[in-house]
Design an enzyme around this catalytic site. Structure first.
Site, PDB file in Angstrom:
ATOM      1  N   HIS A 363       0.825  -1.203   0.000  1.00 13.77           N
ATOM      2  CA  HIS A 363       0.000   0.000   0.000  1.00 13.77           C
ATOM      3  C   HIS A 363       0.860   1.255   0.000  1.00 13.77           C
ATOM      4  O   HIS A 363       0.502   2.267  -0.591  1.00 13.77           O
ATOM      5  CB  HIS A 363      -0.937  -0.016   1.201  1.00 13.77           C
ATOM      6  N   ASN A 628      -3.744  -4.841 -17.540  1.00  8.70           N
ATOM      7  CA  ASN A 628      -2.887  -5.566 -16.587  1.00  8.70           C
ATOM      8  C   ASN A 628      -3.479  -6.939 -16.291  1.00  8.70           C
ATOM      9  O   ASN A 628      -2.792  -7.954 -16.353  1.00  8.70           O
ATOM     10  CB  ASN A 628      -2.762  -4.798 -15.268  1.00  8.70           C
ATOM     11  N   ASP A 629      -4.770  -6.931 -15.969  1.00  2.71           N
ATOM     12  CA  ASP A 629      -5.407  -8.211 -15.680  1.00  2.71           C
ATOM     13  C   ASP A 629      -5.653  -9.008 -16.957  1.00  2.71           C
ATOM     14  O   ASP A 629      -5.430 -10.214 -16.994  1.00  2.71           O
ATOM     15  CB  ASP A 629      -6.719  -7.990 -14.917  1.00  2.71           C
ATOM     16  N   CYS A 676      -6.977   1.096 -20.074  1.00  3.15           N
ATOM     17  CA  CYS A 676      -6.431   1.787 -18.896  1.00  3.15           C
ATOM     18  C   CYS A 676      -5.391   0.974 -18.133  1.00  3.15           C
ATOM     19  O   CYS A 676      -5.088   1.283 -16.994  1.00  3.15           O
ATOM     20  CB  CYS A 676      -7.558   2.215 -17.963  1.00  3.15           C
TER      21      CYS A 676
HETATM   22  C1  PEP Z   1      -5.965  -3.504 -15.053  1.00  6.65           C
HETATM   23  O1  PEP Z   1      -6.149  -4.633 -14.621  1.00  6.65           O
HETATM   24  O2  PEP Z   1      -5.385  -3.255 -16.135  1.00  6.65           O
HETATM   25  C2  PEP Z   1      -6.408  -2.331 -14.283  1.00  6.65           C
HETATM   26  C3  PEP Z   1      -6.353  -1.128 -14.787  1.00  6.65           C
HETATM   27  O3  PEP Z   1      -6.837  -2.532 -13.021  1.00  6.65           O
HETATM   28  P1  PEP Z   1      -5.853  -2.817 -11.782  1.00  6.65           P
HETATM   29  O4  PEP Z   1      -4.451  -2.586 -12.259  1.00  6.65           O
HETATM   30  O5  PEP Z   1      -6.273  -1.888 -10.717  1.00  6.65           O
HETATM   31  O6  PEP Z   1      -6.149  -4.247 -11.496  1.00  6.65           O
HETATM   32 MG    MG Z   2      -7.541  -4.961 -12.995  1.00  7.47          MG
END
Ligand code: PEP
Ligand code: MG
Length: 746
Positions: A363, A628-629, A676
Site C-alpha cells: 500500500h 494488466n489483468d 487503462c
Molecule cells: C488492469 O487490470 O489493467 C487495471 C487497470 O486494473 P488494476 O491494475 O487496478 O487491477
Molecule cells: Mg484490474
C-alpha cells in the site's frame, strides 16, 4: 551462572569503562582494551578485528600476537576462523585451532604457538562490526561462562564503535557512516531524486552500555517492561475488533511476558550491562537470527521482537521519535517500512523514499506512486547506514541508492536529472495541445488516479480527464471501513478538483493482491482467480449500494461515470447495473439531487468478456480494457510474479490480435472503448494500441507527456502497415519491426 562469574564480568566491564573514560586516541583505547581483556580472562592473546570494508577484516589491536601485524593482517569475510565468526555471526570455540575447519595460518602474527581459540562476533543490531578473539597455548575449550563474558564485552565494544570511541588520531578506524555507500533495491516507483536523509524512526542511541549498580538497572528494566506491557494491553483492547492487528499485538504480548527474554536480560544486567545494553544485546541476537531464518513465520516473530525492543529502548532512554532534528528541505525518507497513512502524512514534501522491507505491490508503494515519489524497496541495510541529514541520491530508474556519494557520482547523477528535466520541459510545451497524429487522428489521453493527492496532476500532465479512478485505494489506506458520508464527501472533492473534466470512477476492486486490513482474510488457494472485485460487490450488495449512493450524492447534479471491475460475464454486468438503478431509485425517493446523467460501463479484464453476446456490447454504456489483468489471464502469467510477469510481451501478435477483435466488436455496436492498463502509458505500446484502433488511453499522469509526444510525431497508417507486414512475415512479435521503423523515423 555463579555469583563469582558475575562479579568477574562486572569487574571487567568496570575496568573497560575506566579505560574508555580518558580522552585517549582511538588506537590507544583499543590497545588498552585488548590488554585488560587478556588480563581479566587469563589468556595469552586477545585481539580485535574490525571491518575495513564490507568484505575485509583487519587486525586492529592485539595483546599477545606480533604487534607488527596490527593493521597489516587482513582477511576476507569467511576466510579463516575469524572470517568464519564474522560471516556466520556465531561463536567459534576450539581447543585445537590449526585442526579446525577453515583455519588459515597467518605467519606474520606468530599465532602458531596458540592452540585454543575463542572468537565472538562484535555486532550491533544485526550489523557485523568485527570479531573479538582470545587464544591460549594450552589446548582447552573455553567454558560457557567465559564465552558469555566475552559476548558481553563484544556487545560493549559494538556500542563504543557505534559511538565513535575508536576514531581519532592514530585511529584504528575511520569514522563510521561517513563513507560513500551504494545500496541496491527493487524499483517500486520510478524517478530520480537528490536530497538529504530523513529517518522515519531515528535509531535509539545507547550512551551508557556499562552500569555499576545492577539493582538499579534491574529496577529500571522491570519498570520499563511493565510500562511496555501496559501499553501493549491498551493497544490490544483498542484493536480487539481488528483480528489481524490483534494477532500481531498478541505476539507482542507474548514476548513482553516471555520469561526467557526477561531472564536473559536480567543475566546481562547482573554481569554489568546497563538495562539499555541488555535490551540491545537481545535485539542484536534476534536480528542476526532474522537474517538467517528462512521460515517466514519465524522471521515475522523475530521482527515483532525487534519492534518491541525498539519500544522498550525508547521507554528506557526517554528518546522519542522526535529527536528535535529539523526535517531537511529536500527529505529522502528512509525506513524499515512505512504504512500508507503515515506516508500520506508526509505527502508531497518527500523527494524520495527508501525502504528496507516493503514490496512493489504494498500500500505504501501505491501511495508513493500516486504522489509520484521515487520509491526503492528491499534496500538492505538502509537504516543501518543512513544518518539523518546525509546527502543521498535515489536512482529509481536503476534501483540504486547512493548514500554520501562522491563528487563524480553526484555530477553524473545531476546530468541524468538535467536530461530528464529537459524532456519534461519538452512535454510542458505540448501539454495543452491535443494528441493528434500526423495522419490527423486524435487520441484522448487520460490519467489514472486513486487518491486526492493525484488530482493536482490533472492540470500539470495535460490529461483530458481521469479515465480510471481506483476507489479501493481510499479503502486500503484506512484501518476501518469508511462511512458513506465520508466517501461521498471525498468523491465530491475529487469532482470539484477535476473542475468539470470527466472522472470515471471504478467501484471497489478488492481481493487478490488488494486486501482490506479490516476485512476477514480469505484463505483462497488462488486469490487472483478468487473472490474479488465485482464478485465481492455482488455477494455483498450492501457495500456496493453504499458506494454507489456515495457516488450519486457526490455528483450532486453533475454528470457521473461509473464502471465495474473484473466483469467476466454479461449477467454480472446486468446485476451490477440493476444495483445502480436501485441506488438511483432510492435517491430519487429520498428527494436527493440526481446526477445530470449517469454513464455505467464495465472493465474488460477477463478474456471471456471479449466473447460475450452482442447484446452485452449493445447494453453496456462503455468498456475499458484493464490490460494488466487481461494480459495476465490471456497469457496465464501472474502479474505479481517477478519470474513470469515480463515474460510475455504486449506486442505479441496473439495479444494484439485479441485487442483488435475487441476494438472491432465495439465498432460494430458503437460502444465507447478505452484502455487503462499500464501499457497505455508506455509510448511504443500506446502507439500500437492507437494503430489498431484505440482512441482513448488512460495512464499514469507522468506518462501523458511521453505518449503524447510520440503520437504527435507518428503516422498511424504507417504503423498499421508495419504491424500488418510483420504479421504477414509470420513474426511472433511486432516489437522488433516497430522499433526498427521508429529508429528510421529518428
Ligand atoms: C488492469 O487490470 O489493467 C487495471 C487497470 O486494473 P488494476 O491494475 O487496478 O487491477
Ligand atoms: Mg484490474
Amino acid at each position: 551462572m555463579s555469583e563469582r562469574v558475575e562479579t568477574e564480568s562486572r569487574k571487567l566491564l568496570g575496568r573497560l569503562r575506566d579505560a574508555m573514560a580518558g580522552d585517549d586516541p582511538g588506537q590507544a583505547r583499543l590497545d588498552k582494551i585488548t590488554h585488560l581483556i587478556a588480563d581479566s580472562i587469563g589468556t595469552e592473546v586477545c585481539s580485535i578485528y574490525l571491518f575495513r570494508d564490507e568484505e575485509t577484516l583487519e587486525l586492529c589491536a592485539t595483546e599477545g600476537l606480533n604487534p607488527e601485524s596490527v593493521h597489516q593482517t587482513r582477511m576476507r569475510l569467511g576466510e579463516g576462523l575469524v572470517g568464519r565468526v564474522a560471516r556466520r555471526r556465531e561463536v567459534v570455540n576450539t581447543a585445537n585451532a590449526p585442526a579446525a575447519r577453515g583455519f588459515r595460518y597467518m605467519p606474520e602474527t606468530g599465532e602458531e604457538v596458540f592452540s585454543s581459540f575463542l572468537g565472538v562476533p562484535v555486532q550491533r543490531l544485526g550489523e557485523a562490526l568485527g570479531v573479538l578473539v582470545v587464544q591460549s597455548k594450552d589446548a582447552r575449550e573455553y567454558s560457557a561462562d567465559e564465552i558469555y563474558a566475552l559476548e558481553v564485552v563484544a556487545m560493549v565494544l559494538a556500542e563504543m564503535t557505534e559511538l565513535g570511541a575508536f576514531v581519532g588520531e592514530g585511529s584504528a578506524m575511520g569514522k563510521r557512516h561517513s563513507q560513500p555507500v551504494m545500496l541496491r533495491g527493487t524499483i517500486a516507483q520510478e524517478g530520480v531524486a537528490e536530497g538529504h536523509i530523513w529517518l522515519h524512526e531515528p535509531r535509539v542511541v545507547v550512551t551508557n552500555p556499562i552500569a555499576d549498580d545492577p539493582h538499579r538497572e534491574l529496577e529500571r528494566l522491570h519498570d520499563s517492561v511493565e510500562e511496555l506491557r501496559v501499553g501493549v494491553d491498551k493497544m490490544l483492547a483498542l484493536a480487539s475488533a481488528d483480528k489481524e492487528q490483534a494477532e500481531v499485538l498478541e505476539a507482542y504480548r507474548m514476548f513482553a511476558n516471555s520469561k526467557g527474554w526477561m531472564r536473559r536480560m536480567e543475566e546481562d544486567i547482573a554481569n554489568g550491562l546497563s538495562a539499555e545494553a541488555a535490551v540491545e544485546k537481545e535485539q542484536s541476537l534476534a536480528r542476526a537470527r532474522m537474517g538467517q531464518a528462512s521460515d517466514n513465520y519465524l522471521r515475522e516473530r523475530l521482527s515483532d521482537l525487534d519492534d518491541l525492543s525498539n519500544r522498550l529502548l525508547r521507554i528506557l532512554t526517554g528518546q522519542g521519535k522526535d529527536t528535535g532534528a529539523d526535517m531537511p528541505p529536500d527529505p529522502i525518507l528512509v525506513a524499515r517500512n512505512i504504512g500508507p497513512a503515515e506516508l500520506l502524512d508526509y505527502g508531497r514534501a518527500l523527494k524520495g523514499i527508501v525502504l528496507e522491507a516493503g514490496s512493489v505491490g504494498s500500500h505504501a508503494a501505491i501511495v508513493a506512486r500516486a504522489l509520484a515519489i521515487p520509491l526503492i524497496v528491499h534496500a538492505d541495510r538502509a537504516t543501518l547506514e543512513a544518518l539523518n541529514g546525509d546527502h543521498v541520491l535515489v536512482d529509481g530508474e536503476q534501483g540504486i541508492v547512493h548514500l554520501r556519494p562522491d563528487d563524480q557520482v553526484v555530477s553524473a547523477f545531476r546530468d541524468k536529472m538535467a536530461m530528464q528535466a529537459a524532456a519534461a520541459e519538452r512535454y510542458v510545451s505540448i501539454r495543452d495541445k491535443p494528441a493528434e497524429t500526423l495522419c490527423g487522428e486524435v487520441i484522448s489521453l487520460n490519467m489514472n488516479a486513486g487518491l486526492m493527492a493525484d488530482l493536482p496532476s490533472l492540470d500539470g500532465s495535460g490529461a483530458e480527464g481521469v479515465g480510471l479512478f481506483r476507489t479501493e485505494l481510499q479503502f486500503l489506506i484506512r484501518n476501518k471501513m469508511p462511512k458513506r458520508s465520508e466517501l461521498s464527501a471525498l468523491y465530491a472533492r475529487v469532482l470539484d478538483a477535476a473542475g468539470g473534466k470527466k472522472v470515471v470512477f471504478r467501484t471497489l476492486d478488492i481481493g487478490s493482491d488488494k486486501v482490506l486490513p479490516y476485512m476477514k482474510p480469505n484463505d483462497e488457494p488462488n486469490p487472483a482467480l478468487g473472490w474479488r472485485a465485482i464478485r465481492v460487490g455482488l455477494d455483498k450488495p450492501g457495500v456496493m449500494l453504499m458506494q454507489l449512493q456515495a457516488l450519486l450524492r457526490a455528483a450532486n447534479g453533475r454528470p457521473l461515470s461509473v464502471m465495474f471491475p473484473f466483469v467476466a460475464q454479461f449477467e454480472e454486468y446486468t446485476r451490477a447495473k440493476a444495483l445502480m438503478d436501485k441506488a438511483i431509485e432510492r435517491e430519487r425517493t429520498l428527494g436527493n439531487v440526481l446526477p445530470e446523467k449517469v454513464e455505467v460501463g464495465s472493465m474488460l479484464e477477463t478474456p471471456s468478456l471479449a466473447f460475450a453476446p452482442q447484446k452485452f456490447f449493445e447494453e453496456v454504456g462503455f468498456l475499458s480494457i484493464g490490460g494488466n489483468d487481461l494480459k495476465q489471464f490471456f497469457f496465464a502469467a501472474d502479474r505479481e510474479n517477478e519470474r513470469v510477469r515480463r515474460r510475455y510481451d504486449t506486442l505479441n501478435v496473439s495479444f494484439l490480435s485479441f485487442i483488435e477483435r475487441i476494438v472491432e466488436r465495439c465498432e460494430i455496436t458503437d460502444t465507447p472503448l478505452s484502455f487503462c492498463g499500464e501499457d497505455a502509458g508506455r509510448p511504443v505500446e500506446a502507439l500500437c494500441l492507437a494503430a489498431i484502433g484505440l482512441r482513448n488511453l488512460s495512464m499514469r499522469p507522468a506518462s501523458v507527456g511521453p505518449v503524447k509526444s510520440l503520437l504527435r510525431r507518428s503516422n498511424l497508417a504507417e504503423v498499421r502497415k508495419v504491424i500488418a507486414d510483420a504479421r504477414h512475415r509470420g513474426e511472433m512479435n511486432v516489437r522488433p519491426a516497430i522499433m526498427e521503423y521508429l529508429r528510421q523515423q529518428g
